[in-house]
Design a protein around this motif. Structure first.
Motif, mmCIF file in Angstrom:
data_model
loop_
_atom_site.group_PDB
_atom_site.id
_atom_site.type_symbol
_atom_site.label_atom_id
_atom_site.label_comp_id
_atom_site.label_asym_id
_atom_site.label_seq_id
_atom_site.Cartn_x
_atom_site.Cartn_y
_atom_site.Cartn_z
ATOM 1 N N THR A 296 4.248 10.898 -12.192
ATOM 2 C CA THR A 296 3.238 9.902 -12.584
ATOM 3 C C THR A 296 3.606 8.474 -12.209
ATOM 4 O O THR A 296 2.759 7.591 -12.341
ATOM 5 N N GLY A 297 4.821 8.197 -11.758
ATOM 6 C CA GLY A 297 5.220 6.833 -11.417
ATOM 7 C C GLY A 297 4.436 6.295 -10.237
ATOM 8 O O GLY A 297 3.988 7.037 -9.359
ATOM 9 N N MET A 298 4.276 4.986 -10.188
ATOM 10 C CA MET A 298 3.429 4.349 -9.183
ATOM 11 C C MET A 298 4.204 3.531 -8.160
ATOM 12 O O MET A 298 3.604 3.015 -7.216
ATOM 13 N N SER A 299 5.484 3.360 -8.326
ATOM 14 C CA SER A 299 6.252 2.539 -7.398
ATOM 15 C C SER A 299 6.456 3.275 -6.078
ATOM 16 O O SER A 299 6.330 4.509 -6.006
ATOM 17 N N PRO A 300 6.767 2.568 -5.007
ATOM 18 C CA PRO A 300 7.046 3.246 -3.737
ATOM 19 C C PRO A 300 8.150 4.293 -3.868
ATOM 20 O O PRO A 300 8.051 5.379 -3.278
ATOM 21 N N GLU A 301 9.177 3.998 -4.647
ATOM 22 C CA GLU A 301 10.288 4.951 -4.806
ATOM 23 C C GLU A 301 9.807 6.223 -5.492
ATOM 24 O O GLU A 301 10.146 7.334 -5.091
ATOM 25 N N SER A 302 9.009 6.047 -6.555
ATOM 26 C CA SER A 302 8.505 7.213 -7.271
ATOM 27 C C SER A 302 7.573 8.030 -6.396
ATOM 28 O O SER A 302 7.614 9.268 -6.397
ATOM 29 N N LEU A 303 6.729 7.358 -5.634
ATOM 30 C CA LEU A 303 5.811 8.064 -4.745
ATOM 31 C C LEU A 303 6.575 8.824 -3.663
ATOM 32 O O LEU A 303 6.215 9.953 -3.315
ATOM 33 N N LYS A 304 7.608 8.212 -3.126
ATOM 34 C CA LYS A 304 8.411 8.901 -2.108
ATOM 35 C C LYS A 304 9.038 10.165 -2.679
ATOM 36 O O LYS A 304 9.013 11.228 -2.054
ATOM 37 N N SER B 137 1.701 0.544 -2.356
ATOM 38 C CA SER B 137 2.903 1.338 -2.670
ATOM 39 C C SER B 137 2.967 2.584 -1.793
ATOM 40 O O SER B 137 4.043 2.964 -1.310
ATOM 41 N N ALA B 138 1.817 3.222 -1.578
ATOM 42 C CA ALA B 138 1.793 4.421 -0.735
ATOM 43 C C ALA B 138 2.135 4.073 0.705
ATOM 44 O O ALA B 138 2.878 4.813 1.372
ATOM 45 N N ARG B 139 1.621 2.963 1.181
ATOM 46 C CA ARG B 139 1.914 2.568 2.563
ATOM 47 C C ARG B 139 3.393 2.237 2.724
ATOM 48 O O ARG B 139 4.022 2.616 3.722
ATOM 49 N N GLN B 140 3.958 1.556 1.724
ATOM 50 C CA GLN B 140 5.378 1.222 1.798
ATOM 51 C C GLN B 140 6.236 2.486 1.724
ATOM 52 O O GLN B 140 7.190 2.659 2.488
ATOM 53 N N GLY B 141 5.888 3.397 0.809
ATOM 54 C CA GLY B 141 6.632 4.637 0.701
ATOM 55 C C GLY B 141 6.578 5.459 1.975
ATOM 56 O O GLY B 141 7.585 6.026 2.421
ATOM 57 N N GLY C 299 9.222 6.960 7.401
ATOM 58 C CA GLY C 299 8.932 7.081 8.820
ATOM 59 C C GLY C 299 7.604 7.753 9.103
ATOM 60 O O GLY C 299 7.430 8.408 10.139
ATOM 61 N N ILE C 300 6.659 7.602 8.190
ATOM 62 C CA ILE C 300 5.356 8.263 8.310
ATOM 63 C C ILE C 300 4.272 7.200 8.380
ATOM 64 O O ILE C 300 4.349 6.171 7.697
ATOM 65 N N ASP C 301 3.258 7.441 9.187
ATOM 66 C CA ASP C 301 2.104 6.551 9.289
ATOM 67 C C ASP C 301 1.056 7.032 8.295
ATOM 68 O O ASP C 301 0.501 8.129 8.438
ATOM 69 N N LEU C 302 0.776 6.222 7.277
ATOM 70 C CA LEU C 302 -0.182 6.615 6.248
ATOM 71 C C LEU C 302 -1.555 6.889 6.851
ATOM 72 O O LEU C 302 -2.243 7.831 6.430
ATOM 73 N N GLN C 303 -1.966 6.098 7.840
ATOM 74 C CA GLN C 303 -3.282 6.305 8.434
ATOM 75 C C GLN C 303 -3.373 7.668 9.105
ATOM 76 O O GLN C 303 -4.417 8.334 9.053
ATOM 77 N N GLU C 304 -2.293 8.111 9.726
ATOM 78 C CA GLU C 304 -2.310 9.427 10.359
ATOM 79 C C GLU C 304 -2.450 10.540 9.319
ATOM 80 O O GLU C 304 -3.076 11.573 9.574
ATOM 81 N N ILE C 305 -1.888 10.328 8.144
ATOM 82 C CA ILE C 305 -2.073 11.294 7.058
ATOM 83 C C ILE C 305 -3.533 11.298 6.616
ATOM 84 O O ILE C 305 -4.154 12.353 6.442
ATOM 85 N N LEU C 306 -4.117 10.097 6.430
ATOM 86 C CA LEU C 306 -5.511 10.009 6.005
ATOM 87 C C LEU C 306 -6.443 10.686 7.014
ATOM 88 O O LEU C 306 -7.429 11.323 6.634
ATOM 89 N N ASP C 307 -6.112 10.576 8.284
ATOM 90 C CA ASP C 307 -6.961 11.157 9.325
ATOM 91 C C ASP C 307 -6.963 12.678 9.306
ATOM 92 O O ASP C 307 -7.839 13.306 9.914
ATOM 93 N N GLN C 308 -5.998 13.290 8.648
ATOM 94 C CA GLN C 308 -5.916 14.746 8.608
ATOM 95 C C GLN C 308 -6.944 15.368 7.659
ATOM 96 O O GLN C 308 -7.252 16.550 7.767
#
Length: 849
Positions: A23-31, A110-114, A119-128
């Motif tokens: 449930t954490g929202m920080s980049p570290e928790s999301l990662k 936070s998701a973009r930073q995580g 080493g992942i492009d968030l936009q490429e994930i969204l495009d899937q």
């Protein structure tokens, strides 16, 4: 792995002591949650994870954060015994969920930073993410916007609908023709839904009815059905924005009572062993099966009754958790019928009250009429559903009996009210008499509801003066207008982040919950520096669309040109072919040398034609044929380009709306109920060329008449023109350019020399022209000339663009839902706080149903 993504080696994740992985929202928790989801949910290790695995892991990471809010919301509503809005709709065009849920949770950064850390492009994930095509167009998109706003405004609500295995078809273009391909949106799983295998209800069809006397000596009716199947629930959480409320979308999937006949299998009847399963599942197999054949009509009626019956049984179950009987059912629920598709609910609730719960007729009818409200979405006669009595009685014999009884009592009231007006009584009857007797579903919805509303000011007035005129004269207090709205979260924040940044800098982050704050743009409309920022935003959006067009079609377009866009369902009344007449006129002028320096334009079309609608499919072919000639002609293609973006859906729309300079809203006045695309374009700074139809009227009033390119006959003028005997041939003969344009279409120039290919279209225009294209053509061309001239003044155009966006706050779906709550449903917000639960969820409260 998607190209361009350099995935980093996974390292151990260590969150702070107060950060919980799920449930954490920080980049570290999301990662950490993302890596756990990849391992424990997708069962993949880092080096072999596919792009789909990355998407699924991200979706489950986000969903975990939604579920905590969802369960807390259900607990809060339950404890408060809150009145709940139940939105019954055959369509929900949700669009991709991941990006929207990141926005509503407030964790995009936070998701973009995580993702970047991994080493992942968030936009490429969204495009899937695939498009869940559970709707046909505006009706389904409106329903999705309203669910978003209900949650954002903290209104207890459940959306009920159908979990179509195959939604609206994928549109392929082959040699310029639309070809429908199966929509396989569920092939790789849907991480947002939660199956509820124990939440299932019986649904019956066919058979006969039997009268009997109950133990109290009262007359009753028993339905003895021929077919039994079940509806199983699939739940999707719907997040609010800027709060902790999370509502519910519950979709029904059809299953057989017994999916496998072992005895038939042992006898070698392997197909017969699964017949029941196949027959049952056909009901939710595909969105809107072709209803030209009789079996298609039957399947559509089955679909409508199926989801309504499951939904009402579910509402009854919830009510009886708090009450000993169905008394007060209407006080617990306000059920909105989104068009006529769910209007069989009136008869079904009566059946449940009478046959299943032993009520007398008067009390059952009072509860029913105080439960439902009905939204009318169309004035087109062919879209006002009616069902042959024979078909209705064969599938739903008990419901036909109930409708007959409702009608008999209603007609008796009418005869007392209008004793000398039998024609009025016949017009208002729930049964249309004729060679084929039919059940009028709009009449059933109107008689069985406490409120009826249209979806734009002019539409609501036309509802009262045309299709439901007699009912308005009988019950004027029952009729309302609630102009449609769209959610700014998806159609600005998600689809146009550059514009979102501009608005947030001026209005602060709270504007997305109060779209009237878009007004903060207005004082800057003449500021040169602000205009430059606006132009850069618009140019970036056009470059993104140009790249998408090249990827989808191979066509190269100039982002510096005027992007003139018409994307919507392909239909003669929406008049894509009027747009094409103008395009051919521009082409003809250039070739003739009468307009050597036109404003450079890129004309963008998109939209799907109903599979059985030949004329709409021919319009798509004409778009491609005109594009082929223009785009290949070096004398023309530096100034004009024509493209068709295939498979128009929410995902593609998010790229299109921000890029538009000019929005085509050119339907014949009096035919479009409201429209919502017109609102999405204006919110993103597009100027509108349009008629006084649907919500165009209110958009023009809101943005300023000087910032809207108006043309065309009014509703009254359309009616008068048709009444006086419209002769389109005379417009053809008297207007030189119009005649030359139609002659070019008839010549074979756009059909490789075949003069007959587009003859059905040109013959229809010259001989009938039911939507008055030729009558409106001169005014349309003149308005287009004004738009072209205006675009040559960048500062003036940019000013108008800014004012369009600044003045469209009224068209937020939040405003529309507030009006429904205040004027129709009589419901109040019920805010949810996670803090109240101290982060723990009691086991007894774990089911949000």
């Amino acid at each position: 792995m998607p190209s361009g993504t350099a995935r980093k080696e996974r390292a151990p994740m260590h969150g702070s002591s107060d950060e919980r992985t799920r449930t954490g929202m920080s980049p570290e928790s999301l990662k950490r949650a993302f890596v756990d989801s990849m391992f424990y949910v997708q069962a993949r290790y880092w080096e072999v994870a596919t792009p789909h695995d990355l998407y699924m892991a991200a979706a489950y990471t986000v969903r975990d954060r939604m579920l905590e809010r969802w369960i807390r919301t259900a607990e809060t509503y339950r404890k408060a015994d809150a009145r709940t809005v139940c939105y019954l709709s055959a369509e929900y065009l949700l669009g991709p969920q991941l990006g929207n849920n990141l926005i509503n949770l407030g964790i995009v950064d936070s998701a973009r930073q995580g993702a970047r850390d991994l080493g992942i492009d968030l936009q490429e994930i969204l495009d899937q993410e695939p498009e869940p095509g559970l709707g046909n167009g505006g009706l389904g998109r409106l329903a999705a916007c309203y669910l978003d706003s209900l949650a954002t405004l903290s209104i207890p609500a459940i959306g009920y609908g159908i979990r179509y295995e195959h939604g609206i078809f994928d549109q392929k273009i082959v040699d310029g023709w639309q070809v429908e391909d199966c929509d396989l949106w569920l092939t790789n799983g849907n991480p947002w839904e939660i199956p509820r295998p124990l939440l299932r209800y019986p649904v019956r069809f066919g058979g006969h009815t039997e009268p009997y006397t109950d133990e109290h000596g009262r007359f009753r009716v028993r339905w003895v059905p021929e077919l039994d199947l079940y509806g199983m629930a699939y739940d999707t959480p719907v997040l609010g924005f800027g709060n902790d409320n999370t509502n519910l979308l519950r979709l029904w999937h059809a299953t057989a009572g017994r999916s496998f006949d072992l005895q038939a299998f042992h006898k070698g009847d392997y197909y017969g062993a699964v017949n029941a399963k196949v027959g049952a599942e056909n009901i939710t197999k595909v969105l809107y099966p072709n209803d030209e054949p009789e079996v298609g009509k039957e399947l559509r009626l089955k679909q409508q009754y199926f989801f309504v019956s499951c939904s009402l049984q579910d509402m009854v179950r919830v009510h009886l958790q708090h009450a000993p009987n169905l008394e007060g059912f209407h006080e617990r629920f306000a059920a909105q019928l989104n068009d006529t598709h769910p209007s069989i609910a009136v008869a079904e609730l009566m059946r449940l009250c009478l046959d299943e719960h032993g009520m007398d007729w008067e009390r059952a009818w009072e509860i029913t009429r105080r439960t439902f409200a009905y939204t009318n979405h169309t004035l087109l006669p062919e879209a006002l559903e009616t069902w042959p009595v024979e078909l209705f009685g064969r599938l739903l014999p008990r419901h036909l009996e109930i409708i007959y009884e409702i009608n008999a009592r209603f007609l008796d009231e009418l005869r007392m009210r209008y004793p000398f007006d039998p024609e009025r009584v016949a017009r208002m009857s729930l049964i249309e008499e004729g060679p084929v007797r039919r059940v009028r579903m709009a009449h059933l919805a109107t008689v069985g509801s406490f409120a009826v509303n249209g979806v734009a000011a002019i539409h609501s007035e036309l509802v009262k003066s045309t299709v439901l005129r007699d009912f308005h004269e009988l019950w004027p207090e029952k009729f309302h207008n609630i102009t449609n709205g769209v959610t700014p979260r998806r159609f600005i924040q998600l689809s146009n982040p550059d514009l979102c940044g501009i608005i947030t800098d001026l209005a602060g982050p709270g504007w997305a919950r109060d779209a009237e704050n878009l007004r903060t743009l207005e004082p800057h409309a003449d500021d040169a520096a602000f205009q430059q920022r606006w132009q850069a935003m618009k140019r970036a959006a056009k470059e993104r669309l140009a790249a998408r067009i090249r990827e989808a079609t191979g066509a190269v377009v100039d982002p510096q040109s005027l992007f003139d866009i018409q994307v919507k369902r392909i239909h003669e009344y929406k008049r894509q072919h009027l747009n094409l007449l103008h395009i051919v006129a521009l082409y003809h002028r250039i070739k003739q040398g009468t307009d050597s320096d036109p404003t450079p334009r890129t004309f963008v079309f998109g939209g799907k034609a109903a599979p059985g609608y030949f004329m709409a499919k021919l319009i798509i072919k004409l778009i491609h044929s005109v594009a082929e000639v223009i785009n290949r002609d070096p004398e023309v293609n530096q100034r004009l380009r024509v493209v068709f973006v295939p498979n128009f859906n929410v995902k593609n729309a998010e790229c299109i709306y921000p890029a538009a300079d000019l929005s085509e809203q050119i339907s014949t006045a009096g035919k479009e109920a409201s429209g919502t695309g017109n609102m999405k374009f204006s919110m993103n700074g597009a100027l509108t060329i349009g008629t006084l139809d649907g919500a165009n009227v209110e958009i023009r009033d809101a943005v300023g008449h000087e910032n809207f390119f108006l043309f065309g006959l009014t509703v009254a003028e359309v009616e008068r023109t048709l009444a006086e005997g419209y002769r389109p041939w005379e417009y053809y003969r008297s207007h030189d350019e119009l005649r030359e344009v139609i002659d070019l279409l008839r010549s074979g120039l756009f059909s490789h020399g075949d003069p007959d290919l587009f003859r059905p279209l040109t013959d229809s225009l010259l001989q009938h022209d039911p939507y008055l294209l030729l009558a409106d053509y001169p005014a349309y061309v003149e308005a287009q000339a004004r738009a072209g001239d205006a675009f040559r003044d960048p500062a003036g155009w940019t000013r108008m663009s800014i004012l369009n966006a600044a003045r469209t706050g009224f068209f937020s779906s939040d405003r529309a839902i507030r009006e429904y709550c205040r004027n129709i449903w009589q419901v109040e917000p019920m805010p949810v706080s996670l803090a109240a639960g101290n982060g723990s969820v009691p086991a007894a409260r774990a089911d949000p149903a």
